[in-house]
Design a protein around this motif. Structure first.
Motif, short mmCIF file in Angstrom:
data_model
loop_
_atom_site.label_atom_id
_atom_site.label_comp_id
_atom_site.label_asym_id
_atom_site.label_seq_id
_atom_site.Cartn_x
_atom_site.Cartn_y
_atom_site.Cartn_z
N HIS A 152 45.14 48.84 -13.08
CA HIS A 152 44.32 49.18 -14.25
C HIS A 152 45.20 49.12 -15.49
CE1 HIS A 152 40.77 50.62 -16.22
NE2 HIS A 152 41.35 51.71 -16.68
N HIS A 153 44.66 48.54 -16.57
CA HIS A 153 45.42 48.39 -17.82
C HIS A 153 45.30 49.63 -18.69
CE1 HIS A 153 46.41 44.18 -17.26
NE2 HIS A 153 45.18 43.98 -16.82
N ARG A 154 46.41 50.00 -19.31
CA ARG A 154 46.40 51.17 -20.18
C ARG A 154 46.22 50.80 -21.64
NH1 ARG A 154 52.77 53.16 -20.01
NH2 ARG A 154 53.58 51.80 -21.64
N ALA A 155 46.34 49.52 -21.99
CA ALA A 155 46.31 49.14 -23.40
C ALA A 155 45.61 47.81 -23.64
CB ALA A 155 47.74 49.09 -23.95
N SER A 156 44.62 47.49 -22.82
CA SER A 156 43.93 46.21 -23.00
C SER A 156 43.04 46.21 -24.24
CB SER A 156 43.09 45.88 -21.77
OG SER A 156 42.11 46.87 -21.53
N ASP A 157 42.73 47.39 -24.76
CA ASP A 157 41.82 47.49 -25.90
C ASP A 157 42.52 47.60 -27.25
OD1 ASP A 157 42.84 49.95 -25.23
OD2 ASP A 157 41.01 51.06 -25.68
N ILE A 158 43.86 47.58 -27.26
CA ILE A 158 44.59 47.69 -28.52
C ILE A 158 45.56 46.53 -28.68
CG2 ILE A 158 44.42 50.21 -28.61
CD1 ILE A 158 47.23 50.42 -27.56
N LEU A 159 45.90 46.24 -29.93
CA LEU A 159 46.84 45.16 -30.22
C LEU A 159 48.23 45.62 -29.84
CD1 LEU A 159 47.30 42.35 -31.39
CD2 LEU A 159 47.55 43.39 -33.64
N SER A 160 48.68 45.18 -28.67
CA SER A 160 49.95 45.65 -28.13
C SER A 160 50.44 44.65 -27.10
CB SER A 160 49.76 47.04 -27.49
OG SER A 160 50.86 47.38 -26.67
N THR A 161 51.76 44.53 -26.99
CA THR A 161 52.33 43.65 -25.96
C THR A 161 52.27 44.28 -24.58
OG1 THR A 161 54.56 44.54 -26.39
CG2 THR A 161 53.90 42.57 -27.62
N GLU A 162 51.91 45.58 -24.50
CA GLU A 162 51.84 46.26 -23.21
C GLU A 162 50.85 45.58 -22.27
OE1 GLU A 162 51.12 50.39 -23.67
OE2 GLU A 162 53.11 50.81 -24.47
N PHE A 163 49.78 45.03 -22.83
CA PHE A 163 48.80 44.34 -22.00
C PHE A 163 49.45 43.18 -21.26
CE2 PHE A 163 45.57 40.85 -21.80
CZ PHE A 163 44.81 41.38 -20.78
N TRP A 171 52.67 42.80 -20.73
CA TRP A 171 53.70 43.35 -19.86
C TRP A 171 53.09 43.75 -18.51
CZ3 TRP A 171 53.84 48.98 -19.21
CH2 TRP A 171 54.87 49.40 -18.36
N GLN A 172 51.95 44.43 -18.54
CA GLN A 172 51.30 44.80 -17.29
C GLN A 172 50.78 43.57 -16.54
OE1 GLN A 172 48.91 48.61 -18.59
NE2 GLN A 172 49.09 48.56 -16.36
N ARG A 173 50.26 42.61 -17.26
CA ARG A 173 49.79 41.37 -16.63
C ARG A 173 50.94 40.67 -15.90
NH1 ARG A 173 45.45 37.95 -16.34
NH2 ARG A 173 46.29 36.40 -17.77
N SER A 174 52.11 40.67 -16.53
CA SER A 174 53.28 40.06 -15.91
C SER A 174 53.70 40.83 -14.66
CB SER A 174 54.44 40.01 -16.91
OG SER A 174 55.61 39.49 -16.32
N ASN A 175 53.68 42.16 -14.75
CA ASN A 175 54.01 42.98 -13.58
C ASN A 175 53.06 42.69 -12.42
OD1 ASN A 175 56.07 44.22 -14.97
ND2 ASN A 175 54.90 46.06 -15.47
N PHE A 176 51.78 42.60 -12.74
CA PHE A 176 50.77 42.37 -11.70
C PHE A 176 50.93 40.97 -11.10
CE2 PHE A 176 46.16 41.85 -10.35
CZ PHE A 176 46.26 42.74 -9.29
N SER A 177 51.28 40.01 -11.91
CA SER A 177 51.50 38.65 -11.43
C SER A 177 52.65 38.60 -10.42
CB SER A 177 51.78 37.72 -12.61
OG SER A 177 51.99 36.40 -12.18
N GLN A 178 53.72 39.32 -10.73
CA GLN A 178 54.87 39.37 -9.81
C GLN A 178 54.49 40.06 -8.50
OE1 GLN A 178 58.19 41.19 -11.87
NE2 GLN A 178 57.90 39.90 -13.67
N ILE A 179 53.72 41.12 -8.62
CA ILE A 179 53.30 41.86 -7.43
C ILE A 179 52.38 41.01 -6.56
CG2 ILE A 179 51.86 43.82 -6.67
CD1 ILE A 179 53.08 45.31 -9.17
#
Length: 340
Positions: A146-157, A159-167
């Motif tokens: 689950h994303h914590r920052a998909s609704d805001i302008l942030s690189t965190e989205f 970052w999490q997408r990259s983490n999930f891709s690796q997993i």
């Protein structure tokens, strides 16, 4: 108590936009938890089924049982133990200990923590969890986050997408070693779905967008969704409020002139968050809610038999300094529903 009116045309409009973005109706799981965000579990489930949606997400087993016949797959987010079995049900697993409580052949979706740090197993527990699924004779049918920052302008989205891709890549390797079929991968909520240019996951879990809202920063090009719910109140009584008379608890509203007012059968006891008279709120027809909202009724400068209290909760969310989810989900589930 009033009534909730569900606009079928608006719901189908939203589902059509969502399905096209996700590349098909089979790529959409409609989120129906918490009484379908206040819209009515059975009402929205039935309409989603009619539209052609085959996947749903709920909070509890009881919710899943009520809509079991309407969907091919139902993901249950918060059930540590399951007392009944269905090929349709898939249980979200947030920790390794939970695996030991599930009966054999239960379908499980492992939740992985990619950065929200709320629920889900850690990346370094992944191998242990998948081996635990095998030992318990469970079916590994999904892996999600689950994303914590998909609704805001942030690189965190990203970052999490990259983490999930690796997993996902690690999961594929583990499954290959154990001769397991690949699970379904999913991470996108409403905001994430519309931020991903070329959606490539097995499905998206779409909640708030289904109901006509998207709380994503306005810098993004958001789709033109339509609110599905309107709240209506029925007249209880009408009176003439004379100039200088005050109405309701605390008398915070004083009539500037002789005026006709009526009380209507909606209040904070019905989950309509309490207005305290400090902020002016107008109904869609331009009537004003006068003074403080009571537990079971409110006063309006109208004598209509029925009044639409809202058909879009955005203004109310601003007044209460909250999100639109809260205005919707707080409504009493016993309010009768009408589909038009």
């Amino acid at each position: 108590m009033g009534k909730i009116v569900i606009n079928k045309s608006n719901l189908f409009h939203n589902l059509d936009i969502i399905s096209k973005k996700a590349n098909g109706k089979d790529k959409v799981a409609v989120v129906l938890k918490d009484n379908a965000y206040g819209h009515g579990l059975l009402e929205i489930a039935t309409l989603a089924n009619e539209f052609g949606i085959k996947k749903a997400v709920v909070q509890t087993l009881d919710e899943a049982i009520k809509i079991e016949k309407l969907f091919e797959q139902i993901l249950i987010l918060a059930e540590e133990e399951i007392h009944t079995y269905s090929h349709t049900f898939h249980i979200a697993v947030n920790n390794i200990e939970q695996l030991k409580k599930l009966p054999k052949n239960t379908n499980v979706h492992l939740k992985i923590d990619t950065g929200m740090h709320r629920n889900g197993i850690a990346k370094n527990q992944l191998k242990e969890a998948i081996h635990g699924i095998c030992r318990q004779n469970l079916n590994f049918t999904g892996l999600f986050t689950h994303h914590r920052a998909s609704d805001i302008l942030s690189t965190e989205f990203y970052w999490q997408r990259s983490n999930f891709s690796q997993i996902k890549q690690e999961v594929k390797e583990i499954c290959e070693q154990l001769f397991l079929p690949l699970p379904k991968f999913h991470s996108a909520n409403s905001s994430a779905l519309f931020r991903i240019k070329n959606f490539d996951e097995d499905f998206a879990r779409v909640g708030i967008a289904t109901y006509g809202y998207l709380d994503t920063d306005t810098i993004f090009k958001n789709p033109e969704l339509k609110p599905v719910m309107s709240l209506w109140a029925k007249k209880i009584a009408t009176r003439v409020l004379e100039k200088g008379q005050r109405v309701g608890y605390g008398g915070v509203y004083e009539a500037p002139k002789n005026m006709i007012t009526s009380t209507y059968d909606v209040g904070y006891g019905d989950g309509f968050l309490r207005l305290d008279g400090k902020h002016k709120y107008l109904t869609p027809k331009g009537y004003e809610i006068l003074g403080k909202v009571s537990m079971d009724n409110l006063s309006i400068n109208s004598e209509d038999e029925e009044v639409c209290i809202f058909d879009d909760v955005s203004k109310l969310a601003d007044i209460h300094n909250t999100i639109r989810y809260e205005i919707l989900a707080t409504l009493n589930p016993n309010i009768k529903k009408e589909v038009i």
